[in-house]
Design a protein around this motif. Sequence first.
Motif, mmCIF file in Angstrom:
data_model
loop_
_atom_site.group_PDB
_atom_site.id
_atom_site.type_symbol
_atom_site.label_atom_id
_atom_site.label_comp_id
_atom_site.label_asym_id
_atom_site.label_seq_id
_atom_site.Cartn_x
_atom_site.Cartn_y
_atom_site.Cartn_z
ATOM 1 N N LEU A 255 -0.953 -15.623 -0.181
ATOM 2 C CA LEU A 255 0.073 -15.067 -1.067
ATOM 3 C C LEU A 255 0.441 -13.648 -0.648
ATOM 4 C CD1 LEU A 255 1.847 -15.478 -3.547
ATOM 5 C CD2 LEU A 255 -0.012 -14.568 -4.949
ATOM 6 N N THR A 256 -0.565 -12.872 -0.186
ATOM 7 C CA THR A 256 -0.304 -11.494 0.217
ATOM 8 C C THR A 256 0.845 -11.433 1.213
ATOM 9 O OG1 THR A 256 -2.624 -10.913 -0.117
ATOM 10 C CG2 THR A 256 -1.332 -9.442 1.277
ATOM 11 N N ARG A 257 0.815 -12.356 2.185
ATOM 12 C CA ARG A 257 1.866 -12.336 3.208
ATOM 13 C C ARG A 257 3.255 -12.601 2.629
ATOM 14 N NH1 ARG A 257 -0.772 -16.483 6.215
ATOM 15 N NH2 ARG A 257 -2.861 -15.641 5.965
ATOM 16 N N LYS A 258 3.297 -13.273 1.460
ATOM 17 C CA LYS A 258 4.605 -13.586 0.870
ATOM 18 C C LYS A 258 5.129 -12.477 -0.038
ATOM 19 C CE LYS A 258 4.421 -18.331 1.696
ATOM 20 N NZ LYS A 258 5.162 -19.566 1.547
ATOM 21 N N ILE A 259 4.233 -11.656 -0.570
ATOM 22 C CA ILE A 259 4.717 -10.610 -1.492
ATOM 23 C C ILE A 259 4.549 -9.210 -0.909
ATOM 24 C CG2 ILE A 259 4.284 -12.052 -3.533
ATOM 25 C CD1 ILE A 259 1.804 -10.424 -4.102
ATOM 26 N N SER A 260 4.062 -9.129 0.330
ATOM 27 C CA SER A 260 3.875 -7.826 0.963
ATOM 28 C C SER A 260 4.212 -7.902 2.445
ATOM 29 C CB SER A 260 2.411 -7.376 0.779
ATOM 30 O OG SER A 260 2.131 -6.303 1.644
ATOM 31 N N GLU A 261 5.080 -7.028 2.882
ATOM 32 C CA GLU A 261 5.469 -6.973 4.305
ATOM 33 C C GLU A 261 5.011 -5.696 4.988
ATOM 34 O OE1 GLU A 261 9.664 -7.257 4.099
ATOM 35 O OE2 GLU A 261 9.643 -9.411 3.677
ATOM 36 N N LYS A 262 4.619 -4.705 4.185
ATOM 37 C CA LYS A 262 4.289 -3.388 4.739
ATOM 38 C C LYS A 262 2.896 -2.964 4.294
ATOM 39 C CE LYS A 262 8.003 -1.601 2.817
ATOM 40 N NZ LYS A 262 8.861 -2.747 2.480
ATOM 41 N N ALA A 263 2.309 -2.037 5.026
ATOM 42 C CA ALA A 263 0.973 -1.554 4.675
ATOM 43 C C ALA A 263 0.821 -0.120 5.136
ATOM 44 C CB ALA A 263 -0.080 -2.432 5.333
ATOM 45 N N LEU A 264 -0.171 0.567 4.586
ATOM 46 C CA LEU A 264 -0.448 1.943 5.010
ATOM 47 C C LEU A 264 -1.225 1.932 6.324
ATOM 48 C CD1 LEU A 264 -1.530 3.640 1.654
ATOM 49 C CD2 LEU A 264 0.753 3.302 2.605
ATOM 50 N N ARG A 265 -0.929 2.892 7.208
ATOM 51 C CA ARG A 265 -1.623 2.873 8.500
ATOM 52 C C ARG A 265 -3.126 3.063 8.294
ATOM 53 N NH1 ARG A 265 1.484 7.697 9.390
ATOM 54 N NH2 ARG A 265 0.259 9.313 8.412
ATOM 55 N N TYR A 266 -3.874 2.382 9.141
ATOM 56 C CA TYR A 266 -5.331 2.294 9.007
ATOM 57 C C TYR A 266 -6.009 3.250 9.982
ATOM 58 C CZ TYR A 266 -9.885 -0.158 9.058
ATOM 59 O OH TYR A 266 -11.207 -0.494 8.973
ATOM 60 N N ASP A 267 -5.325 3.537 11.073
ATOM 61 C CA ASP A 267 -5.777 4.547 12.025
ATOM 62 C C ASP A 267 -4.540 5.066 12.757
ATOM 63 O OD1 ASP A 267 -5.038 2.730 13.991
ATOM 64 O OD2 ASP A 267 -7.066 2.415 14.757
ATOM 65 N N LEU A 268 -4.748 5.961 13.752
ATOM 66 C CA LEU A 268 -3.603 6.479 14.502
ATOM 67 C C LEU A 268 -3.460 5.788 15.853
ATOM 68 C CD1 LEU A 268 -4.087 10.297 13.765
ATOM 69 C CD2 LEU A 268 -2.694 8.643 12.510
#
Lengths: 458, 458
Positions: free
Chosen positions: A90-103
């Motif tokens: 479900l996450t993939r269907k309601i979320s397309e973006k995320a906060l960067r986890y590293d640089l």
Amino acid sequence: MSKDKPSIPKGTRDFGPATVVKRNYIFSVIKRTFEKFGFQPLETPTMENLSVLTGKYGDEGDQLIFKILNSGDFLAKISGQDLEQGYKPLTRKISEKALRYDLTVPFARYVVMNRNEITFPFKRYQIQPVWRADRPQRGRYREFYQCDADVVGTNSLLCEAEIVLMIDEVLSTLGLDDVTIKFNHRGLLAGIAEAIGAFGREADLCVAIDKLDKVGQEAVNQELRTKGISEESITNLQPILGLSGSVEELLPQLDKLLKDSAEGKRGLQDIRGMLAFLGSFSQTQAKLELDVTLARGLSYYTGCIFEVKVNNAQMGSISGGGRYDNLTGMFGLPGVSGVGFSFGVDRIFDVLEELNLFPQDSQTITQVLIANFDEASMTYALPVLQAFRQAGISSELYPDSAKLKKQMAYADQKNIPYVLLIGSEEMQSGQLNLRNMRTGEQEKLDLPAILAHLKNNL
Amino acid sequence: MSKDKPSIPKGTRDFGPATVVKRNYIFSVIKRTFEKFGFQPLETPTMENLSVLTGKYGDEGDQLIFKILNSGDFLAKISGQDLEQGYKPLTRKISEKALRYDLTVPFARYVVMNRNEITFPFKRYQIQPVWRADRPQRGRYREFYQCDADVVGTNSLLCEAEIVLMIDEVLSTLGLDDVTIKFNHRGLLAGIAEAIGAFGREADLCVAIDKLDKVGQEAVNQELRTKGISEESITNLQPILGLSGSVEELLPQLDKLLKDSAEGKRGLQDIRGMLAFLGSFSQTQAKLELDVTLARGLSYYTGCIFEVKVNNAQMGSISGGGRYDNLTGMFGLPGVSGVGFSFGVDRIFDVLEELNLFPQDSQTITQVLIANFDEASMTYALPVLQAFRQAGISSELYPDSAKLKKQMAYADQKNIPYVLLIGSEEMQSGQLNLRNMRTGEQEKLDLPAILAHLKNNL
């Protein structure tokens, strides 16, 4: 409007002025050093497409990525069936973006996206926060800064040598002079696996050896047994784990030990190459130590690896890095070798606090406060204030005619080193009363003398 | 691992080195000015609790807040019933955190949370990105920086005067010398409502008048009619909308017009107070203009309001702000008056590009590149490189013995002003070849002469 007592999310922090000023001191030393070595700044967006991040940090890492809910009616395209499949699909269907986890991954993504515009070798540094949905603990936050410097597009061992020089320059500028830079090489680890009769098992070896400092030799051996490493190999490994001595003492022993391993010989050659460059620069302050048990967890390293320890402080590694041969391969651009490292600012901050190494003037913003007695003194003060600022002196006039005690407390709290007192007597004589807040001394001086005094003492 | 062509979310930007360096130039001028006036830095977390943000920006604003999906199995506590109620109630069940939408609400939240530790008046500045799920357009991004400075805990009009001084100092330091700072006062707007026979209707008046520049006088009148403002009031308003002249010319007219309005008289008194402070400082470069049609959308302003326009550039307002009496009231702490303003860095950036005002040395990181001909020249170069860096000169040695043309292109692309060429002849004589990349001139000098030359010319 909510009148509840407001709070901030767990694992995040407000940085008040006193802390920001100290943190900025660390950032500025790091930034200045990176730039002195020709690294250029890069900034990437806080949000990355989820497809860029997932699959890069292992299953455990994927779970720790903060996902952003699609804006608008995110349910519009969701059916009952989608819900039955659980939260991960479900996450993939309601979320397309995320906060960067590293640089590192955003850097690789940037290099691939801009490969035609970038002139290689590309030396970039990046100082930005990252986010991880880790369980918050003492010293572990959900939002924290990373300070990375990487060179991609060259195999030159000059880059490895310059990493040592940069670590040395940053830490000695910060006053940390009892520092050990441990290094090793992935080829040595592969060669050791080969030499003890566990060819190709260096990954398992690394994971186990990485814990040597924390769990001790016996627990490491136990883990190796569990991984199916033979007793013979484990026995062969013991003297190697115990190797010690200076680099000069270790290299000939390793030559003998690894003489039949191509990977081992590659590692020794790289190390000698790096040391040759370092020998051409004058001596660094940091102690350099070859530690064949240094493994570092990250699987993408392929060459030299580094880790830095402050010897006289209670703290783990404050910096680390290494060479990787295929970072941009994850985005379809193979064969771009690079080497990079990172400073842990939160840890450096704690070490500087522990050793009381923050310089006093790194903690000051306003340099002079003009006290405000009444309307007349306030009016008199305005051109004085402007003269200070035109001379480049950070200064302020207390905005209200409050009690002097309150104004002094304000100066104390802001760590302001000088207070200027202009009473009726001072206005008449033009001899203004300058109070040094650190010593408590007061001196009556005219404006040009005050400006000269401040110029010399700030 | 995904081998798809990677991309970044729409409305976000990568800032490559050339752009970061220019942006940092703007940030450093703003930061330096804020600090010169005694403002201290504050940093708040990227994520705020959703309850802190919702209800602060109106319904439309709430929709533009980026929400973060709860980590782990966010569906665990969700029932079929929750889903039937639509996405808005569901959001509250699967999301507890969100990205900050501006710097003002987090600042108010910080002040309330730390009210017992903060010494008032509290002068803070904050330079951090904010996020809005707006439809991306030319010049409108989903991630962008705000640069705010606020003083809370004092009513002194010195703060208003210092805002004018800071705007003037930042913009003139950046080379923007044809600037108009428009100001007005919410009391004047209330007084005008009263004077035209529309007592208490200043909110509707503000919303309509705010569009005067964009839609013209007739459309404003039409909107006022729709809002139920009488024809008589609208007729009375017309000469006021057309008021023009210097502050000195306008004030006596406004005295007459607003003589029966307490709010209007408060506004005029505040404006005179601010101007009296400004008169005590030497003249500012920016033109100050009282514009009684300036309204500014934000409903929390209660006193003076500001807006800044660069006259010789194609750009809207690049800075604005004002006084508010009750910002922390939203978190249950009433009666903390404050005044603040904000710079729009993206707009300032575009204006400086348009007017070609970025200084050349604000675009350089590395100051000298040492070319790399072969192993011998590389070895010779290492102590030279170290001498440069010890002298504080940002410098690098090209890490590989590549073709000179490639190395020159590298210097060009990085905007490096000097290249040092060390061939076999130079190594023998000790006279090294210093090339000025801007003029194309080359000069043979020994190392001390080169250091002196660079010190004088960088």
